[in-house]
Design a protein around this motif. Structure first.
Motif, PDB file in Angstrom:
ATOM      1  N   GLY A   1       0.750  -1.331  -0.015  1.00 54.52           N
ATOM      2  CA  GLY A   1      -0.298   0.161  -0.191  1.00 54.52           C
ATOM      3  C   GLY A   1       0.988   1.283   0.506  1.00 54.52           C
ATOM      4  N   ALA A   2       2.618   0.970   0.158  1.00 47.68           N
ATOM      5  CA  ALA A   2       2.995   2.059   0.192  1.00 47.68           C
ATOM      6  C   ALA A   2       2.873   3.055  -0.784  1.00 47.68           C
ATOM      7  CB  ALA A   2       4.336   2.238   0.664  1.00 47.68           C
ATOM      8  N   VAL A   3       2.747   2.205  -2.149  1.00 49.17           N
ATOM      9  CA  VAL A   3       2.682   2.860  -3.256  1.00 49.17           C
ATOM     10  C   VAL A   3       1.874   3.321  -3.393  1.00 49.17           C
ATOM     11  CG1 VAL A   3       3.433   2.432  -6.060  1.00 49.17           C
ATOM     12  CG2 VAL A   3       4.563   0.863  -4.285  1.00 49.17           C
ATOM     13  N   ASN A   4       0.883   3.056  -3.476  1.00 45.01           N
ATOM     14  CA  ASN A   4      -0.588   3.855  -3.902  1.00 45.01           C
ATOM     15  C   ASN A   4      -0.995   5.228  -2.347  1.00 45.01           C
ATOM     16  OD1 ASN A   4      -1.576   1.582  -5.531  1.00 45.01           O
ATOM     17  ND2 ASN A   4      -1.468   0.444  -3.551  1.00 45.01           N
ATOM     18  N   LEU A   5      -0.599   5.415  -1.548  1.00 47.26           N
ATOM     19  CA  LEU A   5      -0.312   6.116  -0.811  1.00 47.26           C
ATOM     20  C   LEU A   5       0.739   7.143  -1.331  1.00 47.26           C
ATOM     21  CD1 LEU A   5      -0.907   7.391   2.093  1.00 47.26           C
ATOM     22  CD2 LEU A   5       0.762   6.488   3.236  1.00 47.26           C
ATOM     23  N   GLY A   6       2.448   6.953  -1.821  1.00 48.33           N
ATOM     24  CA  GLY A   6       3.061   7.691  -2.318  1.00 48.33           C
ATOM     25  C   GLY A   6       2.099   8.719  -4.000  1.00 48.33           C
ATOM     26  N   THR A   7       1.268   7.553  -4.632  1.00 50.57           N
ATOM     27  CA  THR A   7       0.805   8.324  -5.532  1.00 50.57           C
ATOM     28  C   THR A   7      -0.260   8.881  -5.293  1.00 50.57           C
ATOM     29  OG1 THR A   7       1.244   6.428  -7.175  1.00 50.57           O
ATOM     30  CG2 THR A   7      -0.751   7.880  -7.746  1.00 50.57           C
TER      31      THR A   7
ATOM     32  N   GLY B   1       6.008   5.972  -5.633  1.00 50.78           N
ATOM     33  CA  GLY B   1       4.540   6.191  -5.657  1.00 50.78           C
ATOM     34  C   GLY B   1       4.306   7.487  -5.225  1.00 50.78           C
ATOM     35  N   LEU B   2       5.471   8.520  -5.119  1.00 53.56           N
ATOM     36  CA  LEU B   2       4.853  10.012  -5.264  1.00 53.56           C
ATOM     37  C   LEU B   2       5.352  10.568  -7.173  1.00 53.56           C
ATOM     38  CD1 LEU B   2       7.080  10.813  -1.612  1.00 53.56           C
ATOM     39  CD2 LEU B   2       4.174  11.623  -2.672  1.00 53.56           C
ATOM     40  N   PHE B   3       6.534   9.731  -6.792  1.00 54.15           N
ATOM     41  CA  PHE B   3       7.190  10.188  -8.359  1.00 54.15           C
ATOM     42  C   PHE B   3       6.489   8.845  -9.590  1.00 54.15           C
ATOM     43  CE2 PHE B   3      11.249  10.978  -5.882  1.00 54.15           C
ATOM     44  CZ  PHE B   3      11.738  12.155  -6.830  1.00 54.15           C
ATOM     45  N   GLY B   4       5.646   8.430  -9.838  1.00 57.51           N
ATOM     46  CA  GLY B   4       5.590   7.418 -10.816  1.00 57.51           C
ATOM     47  C   GLY B   4       3.489   8.201 -10.762  1.00 57.51           C
ATOM     48  N   ALA B   5       3.218   8.946  -9.368  1.00 56.16           N
ATOM     49  CA  ALA B   5       1.970   9.472 -10.069  1.00 56.16           C
ATOM     50  C   ALA B   5       2.027  10.423 -11.066  1.00 56.16           C
ATOM     51  CB  ALA B   5       1.829  10.350  -8.517  1.00 56.16           C
TER      52      ALA B   5
ATOM     53  N   ALA C   1      -8.052  17.289 -13.561  1.00 53.77           N
ATOM     54  CA  ALA C   1      -9.183  16.694 -13.083  1.00 53.77           C
ATOM     55  C   ALA C   1      -9.104  15.047 -13.066  1.00 53.77           C
ATOM     56  CB  ALA C   1     -10.087  16.722 -14.027  1.00 53.77           C
ATOM     57  N   ILE C   2      -8.036  14.732 -13.635  1.00 51.56           N
ATOM     58  CA  ILE C   2      -7.864  13.113 -14.038  1.00 51.56           C
ATOM     59  C   ILE C   2      -6.994  12.610 -12.873  1.00 51.56           C
ATOM     60  CG2 ILE C   2      -5.959  11.668 -14.474  1.00 51.56           C
ATOM     61  CD1 ILE C   2      -7.044  12.431 -17.484  1.00 51.56           C
ATOM     62  N   ALA C   3      -6.562  13.771 -12.494  1.00 58.37           N
ATOM     63  CA  ALA C   3      -5.257  13.905 -10.722  1.00 58.37           C
ATOM     64  C   ALA C   3      -6.940  13.763  -9.582  1.00 58.37           C
ATOM     65  CB  ALA C   3      -4.475  14.566 -10.916  1.00 58.37           C
ATOM     66  N   MET C   4      -7.628  14.033 -10.072  1.00 59.49           N
ATOM     67  CA  MET C   4      -8.237  14.597  -9.045  1.00 59.49           C
ATOM     68  C   MET C   4      -9.209  13.561  -8.195  1.00 59.49           C
ATOM     69  SD  MET C   4      -9.331  16.272  -6.314  1.00 59.49           S
ATOM     70  CE  MET C   4     -11.211  16.304  -4.847  1.00 59.49           C
ATOM     71  N   GLN C   5      -9.606  12.746  -9.880  1.00 61.29           N
ATOM     72  CA  GLN C   5     -10.474  11.275  -9.352  1.00 61.29           C
ATOM     73  C   GLN C   5      -9.485  10.384  -9.107  1.00 61.29           C
ATOM     74  OE1 GLN C   5      -9.545   8.799 -12.158  1.00 61.29           O
ATOM     75  NE2 GLN C   5     -11.361   7.513 -10.846  1.00 61.29           N
ATOM     76  N   ASN C   6      -8.346  10.221  -9.869  1.00 63.41           N
ATOM     77  CA  ASN C   6      -7.599   9.312  -9.180  1.00 63.41           C
ATOM     78  C   ASN C   6      -6.952   9.259  -7.809  1.00 63.41           C
ATOM     79  OD1 ASN C   6      -5.806   7.276 -11.683  1.00 63.41           O
ATOM     80  ND2 ASN C   6      -7.091   9.249 -12.482  1.00 63.41           N
ATOM     81  N   SER C   7      -7.079  10.462  -7.469  1.00 59.86           N
ATOM     82  CA  SER C   7      -6.511  10.149  -5.775  1.00 59.86           C
ATOM     83  C   SER C   7      -7.115   9.852  -4.754  1.00 59.86           C
ATOM     84  CB  SER C   7      -6.168  12.474  -5.165  1.00 59.86           C
ATOM     85  OG  SER C   7      -7.837  12.344  -5.114  1.00 59.86           O
ATOM     86  N   ALA C   8      -8.517   9.663  -4.851  1.00 64.48           N
ATOM     87  CA  ALA C   8      -9.421   8.930  -4.861  1.00 64.48           C
ATOM     88  C   ALA C   8      -8.941   7.577  -4.718  1.00 64.48           C
ATOM     89  CB  ALA C   8     -11.109   9.383  -4.664  1.00 64.48           C
ATOM     90  N   ASN C   9      -8.816   7.127  -6.025  1.00 65.13           N
ATOM     91  CA  ASN C   9      -8.442   5.217  -6.049  1.00 65.13           C
ATOM     92  C   ASN C   9      -6.933   5.381  -5.629  1.00 65.13           C
ATOM     93  OD1 ASN C   9     -10.594   5.740  -8.226  1.00 65.13           O
ATOM     94  ND2 ASN C   9      -9.625   5.792 -10.179  1.00 65.13           N
ATOM     95  N   TYR C  10      -7.065   5.918  -5.450  1.00 65.51           N
ATOM     96  CA  TYR C  10      -4.937   5.647  -5.107  1.00 65.51           C
ATOM     97  C   TYR C  10      -5.209   5.479  -2.794  1.00 65.51           C
ATOM     98  CZ  TYR C  10      -2.952   5.835  -8.943  1.00 65.51           C
ATOM     99  OH  TYR C  10      -2.405   4.524 -10.328  1.00 65.51           O
ATOM    100  N   LEU C  11      -6.167   6.600  -2.689  1.00 70.49           N
ATOM    101  CA  LEU C  11      -6.583   6.576  -1.337  1.00 70.49           C
ATOM    102  C   LEU C  11      -7.538   5.600  -1.194  1.00 70.49           C
ATOM    103  CD1 LEU C  11      -6.793   7.597   1.173  1.00 70.49           C
ATOM    104  CD2 LEU C  11      -8.547   8.856   1.046  1.00 70.49           C
ATOM    105  N   SER C  12      -7.787   4.980  -1.448  1.00 73.67           N
ATOM    106  CA  SER C  12      -8.723   3.085  -1.368  1.00 73.67           C
ATOM    107  C   SER C  12      -7.273   2.567  -1.444  1.00 73.67           C
ATOM    108  CB  SER C  12     -10.255   3.107  -2.185  1.00 73.67           C
ATOM    109  OG  SER C  12     -10.757   4.172  -2.108  1.00 73.67           O
ATOM    110  N   ALA C  13      -6.452   2.597  -2.721  1.00 73.46           N
ATOM    111  CA  ALA C  13      -5.377   1.833  -3.173  1.00 73.46           C
ATOM    112  C   ALA C  13      -4.391   1.105  -2.148  1.00 73.46           C
ATOM    113  CB  ALA C  13      -5.117   2.030  -4.720  1.00 73.46           C
ATOM    114  N   ALA C  14      -4.581   2.199  -1.262  1.00 71.81           N
ATOM    115  CA  ALA C  14      -3.416   2.461   0.162  1.00 71.81           C
ATOM    116  C   ALA C  14      -4.120   1.743   1.030  1.00 71.81           C
ATOM    117  CB  ALA C  14      -2.867   3.717   0.211  1.00 71.81           C
ATOM    118  N   THR C  15      -5.506   1.934   0.991  1.00 69.89           N
ATOM    119  CA  THR C  15      -5.887   1.315   2.122  1.00 69.89           C
ATOM    120  C   THR C  15      -6.429  -0.194   1.763  1.00 69.89           C
ATOM    121  OG1 THR C  15      -8.319   2.966   1.978  1.00 69.89           O
ATOM    122  CG2 THR C  15      -5.907   3.300   2.977  1.00 69.89           C
TER     123      THR C  15
END
Length: 393
Positions: A48-54, A104-108, A329-343
């Motif tokens: 989940g660390a990758v997704n948290l960074g993203t 994750g921080l860079f790959g975002a 806009a795409i980043a905003m939509q994806n941010s919720a994805n990665y919050l879920s992906a991290a947890t």
């Protein structure tokens, strides 16, 4: 006309390599567990660390890409992710966790910037297909990683697996720097990104997407442990099943994109997929102790459904944005994805271990059903947006 397919190809390649990290690594979860002496929930935290960074970095990367262009964003991000992955090979579980957070921080950068490239180069009537191709690269990258990485980790060790991922990531960053450019007349975003992030339709779409990631990452993170540790399937066979599900999920993303172009709607197909995903996970929970062939026959198509919807949501997010703001806009939509992906990997693994595997499957079903409810009162205003009438030849 032909160059837009070059941009799409490079963007899809970057997306697939990024997916090799956040979706492909679960295929070597048994090796990660042994190498770092972790429990199953701890492996979930590591993955989940990758997704948290993203999740943390994706909106800033989206704003950066709208202002500076996708080539600069993806080149810097890809190079940074490669360095972090190389660092993951050099230490213990704590070092690897921090390195994967950095990856994750860079790959975002890839998630927001490659989507902007597709929105810029393709007109509305073919954008679903193009975004479907881009999104198909995600499960295909994961499938290829699942087919290759376990063998590398078993024969050469987990550090070598990280070195391989770092090398491929660096190569793709170089390809982006060499081949990607913006279309003539491309619009750059200014300081008005806050208006995009406050759009109520985008916020609701983002929340629904985050809920749909719960079944997606339940299937991704737990498929191999469910089949191998819970039901006794050989680890190699379980990895093959995982790879097949990822490959079919990629084909599903392409099909969903074509479906949305023909239906002239992204949300209609997304609603249908949400309902089918919820039903599939309920069936998997019911068949938890069924013979393995029966369980696999239900689990694989359910995973495919859970994987196939992303392009629909990403395209809708980009089409909701004003011209020049699609990456934000795409980043905003994806941010919720990665919050879920991290947890989700940790939560789903915790529920599976301490409550039961059927409970983890039912949790995924509830999340998909909740997403469908959020999408019910949808009215899209895409037709009035300059972003949606743009055509590049």
């Amino acid at each position: 006309m032909g160059y837009r397919w070059v941009v799409l190809g490079i963007g899809a390649l970057a997306q697939g390599v990024n997916a090799a990290v956040f979706l492909g690594l679960p295929a070597i979860s048994p090796q990660l567990r042994d190498h770092f002496s972790l429990t199953l929930p701890q492996v979930g935290l590591l993955l989940g660390a990758v997704n948290l960074g993203t999740m943390i970095a994706i909106v800033p990367w989206g704003v950066f890409a709208d202002r500076r262009g996708e080539r600069v964003a993806m080149t810097i991000g890809g190079a940074g992710a490669a360095v972090c992955l190389l660092s993951a090979a050099l230490g213990n579980a704590w070092v690897a966790g921090l390195a994967l957070l950095g990856a994750g921080l860079f790959g975002a950068s890839v998630n927001a910037a490659s989507g902007r490239a597709v929105m810029s180069w393709f007109a509305k009537e073919s954008r679903g297909l193009a975004m479907g191709v881009r999104q198909t690269a995600t499960p295909l990258g994961a499938a290829l990683t699942a087919a290759v990485l376990p063998g590398i980790a078993i024969s050469a060790g987990v550090p070598t697996a990280f070195v391989v991922l770092a090398s491929v990531t660096a190569f793709v960053a170089f390809a982006v720097a060499l081949l990607v450019r913006e279309p003539p007349g491309a619009v750059r975003g200014g300081s008005e990104h806050g208006l995009v992030l406050k759009d109520p339709r985008l916020l609701r779409l983002s929340l629904a997407s985050g809920l749909l990631v719960v079944p997606q990452f339940t299937a991704t993170a737990l498929m191999v442990p469910l089949l191998h540790e819970h039901r006794g399937m050989g680890v190699t066979t379980a990895a093959v099943v995982f790879a097949v599900a990822q490959a079919l999920g990629g084909a599903g993303r392409l099909a969903a994109g074509v479906w949305s172009d023909r239906a002239r709607s992204r949300i209609g197909p997304l609603k249908v997929v949400s309902v089918l995903t919820a039903g599939g996970f309920v069936l998997v929970a019911v068949l938890d102790q069924a013979p393995l062939p029966v369980l696999v026959a239900v689990l694989v198509p359910t995973a495919v459904l859970a994987l196939c919807w992303n392009g629909l949501a990403v395209t809708e997010a980009g089409e909701l944005a004003p011209d020049g703001r699609s990456a934000t806009a795409i980043a905003m939509q994806n941010s919720a994805n990665y919050l879920s992906a991290a947890t989700t990997p940790f939560v789903a693994a915790f529920v599976a271990v301490h409550v039961g595997w059927p409970a983890a499957m039912l949790l995924a079903a509830v999340a998909a059903a909740a997403a469908r409810v959020l999408l019910q009162p949808w009215r899209s205003l895409r037709a009035s947006s300059p972003q949606n009438s743009r055509s590049v030849s």
